[in-house]
Design a protein around this motif. Structure first.
Motif, PDB file in Angstrom:
ATOM      1  N   THR A   1     -13.842   5.757  15.951  1.00  0.00           N
ATOM      2  CA  THR A   1     -14.719   6.266  15.185  1.00  0.00           C
ATOM      3  C   THR A   1     -15.402   7.725  14.505  1.00  0.00           C
ATOM      4  O   THR A   1     -15.396   7.501  13.154  1.00  0.00           O
ATOM      5  N   TRP A   2     -14.699   8.792  14.631  1.00  0.00           N
ATOM      6  CA  TRP A   2     -14.425   9.945  14.630  1.00  0.00           C
ATOM      7  C   TRP A   2     -14.254   9.976  13.322  1.00  0.00           C
ATOM      8  O   TRP A   2     -14.818  10.820  12.149  1.00  0.00           O
TER       9      TRP A   2
ATOM     10  N   GLU B   1     -20.338  -3.414  13.358  1.00  0.00           N
ATOM     11  CA  GLU B   1     -21.378  -2.716  13.431  1.00  0.00           C
ATOM     12  C   GLU B   1     -22.545  -3.632  13.385  1.00  0.00           C
ATOM     13  O   GLU B   1     -23.581  -3.684  14.767  1.00  0.00           O
TER      14      GLU B   1
ATOM     15  N   LYS C   1     -22.794   6.910  10.296  1.00  0.00           N
ATOM     16  CA  LYS C   1     -22.089   7.248  11.441  1.00  0.00           C
ATOM     17  C   LYS C   1     -21.124   5.182  11.303  1.00  0.00           C
ATOM     18  O   LYS C   1     -22.019   5.019  11.888  1.00  0.00           O
ATOM     19  N   VAL C   2     -20.228   4.923  10.728  1.00  0.00           N
ATOM     20  CA  VAL C   2     -19.365   4.162  10.757  1.00  0.00           C
ATOM     21  C   VAL C   2     -18.295   3.889  12.117  1.00  0.00           C
ATOM     22  O   VAL C   2     -17.520   4.618  12.173  1.00  0.00           O
TER      23      VAL C   2
ATOM     24  N   THR D   1     -27.573  10.231  12.787  1.00  0.00           N
ATOM     25  CA  THR D   1     -27.220  11.290  13.246  1.00  0.00           C
ATOM     26  C   THR D   1     -27.087  12.637  12.519  1.00  0.00           C
ATOM     27  O   THR D   1     -27.910  13.159  11.587  1.00  0.00           O
TER      28      THR D   1
ATOM     29  N   GLN E   1     -25.443   2.881   6.708  1.00  0.00           N
ATOM     30  CA  GLN E   1     -23.765   3.958   8.047  1.00  0.00           C
ATOM     31  C   GLN E   1     -23.169   5.393   8.014  1.00  0.00           C
ATOM     32  O   GLN E   1     -22.365   5.805   7.379  1.00  0.00           O
TER      33      GLN E   1
ATOM     34  N   SER F   1     -13.332   7.090  11.331  1.00  0.00           N
ATOM     35  CA  SER F   1     -13.981   6.751   9.969  1.00  0.00           C
ATOM     36  C   SER F   1     -14.952   6.943   9.300  1.00  0.00           C
ATOM     37  O   SER F   1     -15.837   7.385   7.887  1.00  0.00           O
ATOM     38  N   THR F   2     -16.108   8.219  10.500  1.00  0.00           N
ATOM     39  CA  THR F   2     -17.743   8.481   9.948  1.00  0.00           C
ATOM     40  C   THR F   2     -16.803   9.912   9.435  1.00  0.00           C
ATOM     41  O   THR F   2     -17.139  10.366   8.106  1.00  0.00           O
ATOM     42  N   LYS F   3     -15.542  10.521   9.653  1.00  0.00           N
ATOM     43  CA  LYS F   3     -15.673  11.502   8.422  1.00  0.00           C
ATOM     44  C   LYS F   3     -15.265  11.490   7.197  1.00  0.00           C
ATOM     45  O   LYS F   3     -15.435  12.252   6.321  1.00  0.00           O
TER      46      LYS F   3
ATOM     47  N   HIS G   1     -15.899   8.817   5.858  1.00  0.00           N
ATOM     48  CA  HIS G   1     -17.204   7.293   5.551  1.00  0.00           C
ATOM     49  C   HIS G   1     -17.736   9.582   4.243  1.00  0.00           C
ATOM     50  O   HIS G   1     -18.561   9.297   2.874  1.00  0.00           O
ATOM     51  N   GLU G   2     -18.380  10.374   5.383  1.00  0.00           N
ATOM     52  CA  GLU G   2     -18.900  10.990   5.039  1.00  0.00           C
ATOM     53  C   GLU G   2     -18.113  12.675   4.093  1.00  0.00           C
ATOM     54  O   GLU G   2     -19.457  12.704   3.074  1.00  0.00           O
TER      55      GLU G   2
END
Length: 350
Positions: A135-136, A295, A128-129, A170, A126, A138-140, A142-143
């Motif tokens: 989503t934007w 997911e 992208k989460v 991504t 993932q 949670s993805t940031k 995680h990054e």
């Protein structure tokens, strides 16, 4: 031999089981794996590798809400406790590194298991989460976590075909991202079918238990032979039979490989590790994603749209849905030769 700490998240059994081929590869390439996890994941790996050293880490105690629509709210409410656990996990990792003379780290989604002074790898499918309209964010977040590691390993193909879709494909981070191809501890065998269907369960409570109760009741009236794996790791294996159903609380890897090969198709969650296992064994399946888990819902919907497997929401499932299975082509293995020797160069030092 250099010691590599390998630490899968205890969220269902998928993170632990997809670490099994990596642990075997480490052993084959003259590294000494040291296992660290908690709960059912640790119990499973101790059964698979009784000769290896293993350590219990602080537990995230991840649970699902009773209603799937409350999943995101539950995660937000749990975030202070989760942050505290990650801090404790990082502290435990520092102690483990010193006590066990660790030379490198492989963390499968354990957010606190890393060290800036050692080569540290984060495994995830993932990049992208998915979390709906957040989503934007949670993805940031995680990054930001992934950037604390030296490499990120994605268990999927880089190009087409692939299993993870937009989850694992991504914009790349500013650390090396390596695609391993789908990981599975299982091997396809040409055998005759012994069971008409396998029910394969896993995942955190209470949703695992809800689906077990529902499917067991439904399959008691199924006109066919069923093998039912509850996905509950306990100290001893229990086997029983009721009408047309043979029931196991859990199976070892070798038992599971044999049983899936002997089953015409599989009914299960659409967890990513399950996808990789069923693709490796060229299986047809019917997926019931965990309610509220974006997911799994995305993976199931994507594979249904692509014509690979059928799927539906948990509260919509009936035995009649299985008549749709023959309309899909099933999952198939992806030819991907993983060079573990090259992959493990990170741990060889200068």
């Amino acid at each position: 031999m250099k010691r590599i700490l390998i630490a899968p998240l205890n969220w269902g059994l998928g993170h632990a089981t997809r670490c099994i081929p990596i642990i075997n590869a480490l052993i084959a390439h003259n590294f000494e794996p040291v296992i660290a996890s908690d709960g059912a994941a640790l119990c499973l790996l101790r059964k698979e590798f009784p000769h290896l050293q293993s350590i219990e880490l602080p537990s995230y105690n991840i649970t699902y809400p009773i209603k799937g629509k409350h999943f995101k709210l539950k995660m937000l409410q749990s975030s202070p406790k989760l942050a505290k656990t990650i801090k404790a996990e990082h502290k435990a990792t520092t102690i483990i590194i010193e006590s066990y003379k660790i030379d490198g780290i492989i963390s499968d989604n354990r957010l606190g298991v890393h060290c800036k002074h050692l080569p540290s790898v984060f495994i995830t499918h993932q990049l992208k989460v998915l979390s709906g309209n957040t989503t934007w964010l949670s993805t940031k977040l995680h990054e930001k976590i992934i950037r604390q590691f030296q490499e990120c390993w994605v268990p999927d193909n880089l190009g087409e075909p692939n299993l993870s879709g937009k989850l694992g494909h991504t914009t790349l981070y500013d650390i090396p991202v390596k695609y391993l191809g789908p990981l599975s501890r299982l091997t396809k065998k040409e055998v005759s079918f012994k069971y008409d269907v396998m029910v394969l369960l896993s995942g955190p409570e209470p949703q695992r238990g809800f689906l077990e109760k529902k499917l067991f009741t439904d399959f008691l009236n199924y006109n066919g032979k069923v093998i039912f794996i509850k996905g509950v790791i306990e100290s001893e294996q229990h086997i029983s039979e009721e009408k047309n159903i043979k029931i196991y609380n859990f199976m070892t890897s070798s038992q599971l490989e044999k049983a899936i090969n002997e089953s015409a198709f599989v009914v299960s969650r659409s967890g990513y590790t399950t996808l990789m296992d069923l693709a490796k064994l060229n299986k047809n399946a019917y997926f019931i994603p965990t309610p509220g888990q974006f997911e799994q819902e995305y993976l199931a919907e994507r594979l249904t749209k692509l014509g690979f497997v059928g799927s539906c929401k948990q509260d919509e499932f009936t035995i009649d849905k299985l008549e749709e299975v023959s309309n899909y082509k099933g999952l198939s293995a992806m030819d991907y030769e993983l060079n573990f020797k090259r992959l493990f160069r990170l741990f060889e030092g200068k």
